[in-house]
Write a protein that holds these residues in place. Structure first.
Motif, PDB file in Angstrom:
ATOM      1  N   ASP A  12       0.925  -1.261   0.152  1.00  0.00           N
ATOM      2  CA  ASP A  12       0.029   0.048  -0.125  1.00  0.00           C
ATOM      3  C   ASP A  12       0.890   1.308  -0.129  1.00  0.00           C
ATOM      4  O   ASP A  12       0.469   2.148  -0.700  1.00  0.00           O
ATOM      5  N   ASN A  13       1.949   1.356   0.868  1.00  0.00           N
ATOM      6  CA  ASN A  13       2.706   2.637   0.878  1.00  0.00           C
ATOM      7  C   ASN A  13       3.417   2.762  -0.257  1.00  0.00           C
ATOM      8  O   ASN A  13       3.491   3.879  -0.927  1.00  0.00           O
ATOM      9  N   LEU A  14       3.966   1.792  -1.204  1.00  0.00           N
ATOM     10  CA  LEU A  14       4.643   1.969  -2.435  1.00  0.00           C
ATOM     11  C   LEU A  14       3.484   2.505  -3.405  1.00  0.00           C
ATOM     12  O   LEU A  14       4.035   3.181  -4.475  1.00  0.00           O
ATOM     13  N   LEU A  15       2.228   1.736  -3.540  1.00  0.00           N
ATOM     14  CA  LEU A  15       1.371   2.237  -4.314  1.00  0.00           C
ATOM     15  C   LEU A  15       0.858   3.587  -4.151  1.00  0.00           C
ATOM     16  O   LEU A  15       0.626   4.532  -5.239  1.00  0.00           O
ATOM     17  N   GLU A  16       1.006   4.135  -2.906  1.00  0.00           N
ATOM     18  CA  GLU A  16       0.557   5.397  -2.544  1.00  0.00           C
ATOM     19  C   GLU A  16       1.566   6.398  -3.158  1.00  0.00           C
ATOM     20  O   GLU A  16       1.456   7.324  -3.521  1.00  0.00           O
ATOM     21  N   SER A  17       2.970   5.892  -2.848  1.00  0.00           N
ATOM     22  CA  SER A  17       4.096   6.540  -3.406  1.00  0.00           C
ATOM     23  C   SER A  17       3.903   6.750  -4.983  1.00  0.00           C
ATOM     24  O   SER A  17       4.142   7.942  -5.579  1.00  0.00           O
ATOM     25  N   LEU A  18       3.489   5.647  -5.639  1.00  0.00           N
ATOM     26  CA  LEU A  18       3.552   5.664  -7.248  1.00  0.00           C
ATOM     27  C   LEU A  18       2.474   6.637  -7.566  1.00  0.00           C
ATOM     28  O   LEU A  18       2.536   7.488  -8.556  1.00  0.00           O
TER      29      LEU A  18
END
Length: 133
Positions: A12-18
């Motif tokens: 989730d945190n990587l998807l938000e960053s993306l």
């Protein structure tokens, strides 16, 4: 050109960053951003392989800082074999834009850029390269 589709899982945190990266950089979608990041990574790996590249070193500096220009010129003299041109533009009373056009091995250009952009008094410096061989 063959186009293959596949699913990619991200925390989730990587998807938000993306998603934030997509928005901040004006990409149409996640795929476009991922494609850009992959191409950028491939290009940077080629630079590490020491291919011949051409580019520009852009430097913004405070001309009130004593001796900064002479220090830049001294460094540039040591790299005259990779420097194609060097230009100076006075932006206002305080700031100068210094542009160095270069061509040579990626290692040499990166080394030159690091030496120039880390001088005391440099406000901003960046090397932009593209493979030339």
């Amino acid at each position: 050109m063959a186009l293959k589709r596949f699913g990619v899982s991200l925390e989730d945190n990587l998807l938000e960053s993306l998603d934030q990266y997509v928005e901040e950089n004006g990409f149409a979608n996640r795929s476009q951003a991922i494609r850009f990041l992959i191409e950028k990574n491939v290009a940077e790996k080629k630079w590490q392989c020491n291919h011949i590249v051409a580019g520009t070193i852009i430097i913004m500096y405070d001309q009130a800082k004593k001796d900064i220009y002479s220090k830049m010129i001294t460094i540039e003299q040591a790299y005259k074999d990779v420097i194609l041109s060097s230009s100076q533009y006075y932006i206002n009373q305080n700031f100068c834009l210094h542009i160095v056009t270069v061509m040579g091995t990626a290692h040499s250009l990166t080394e030159l850029s690091d030496r120039l952009t880390t001088l005391k008094g440099i406000k901003h410096g960046k090397l932009v390269m593209s493979r030339a061989d």
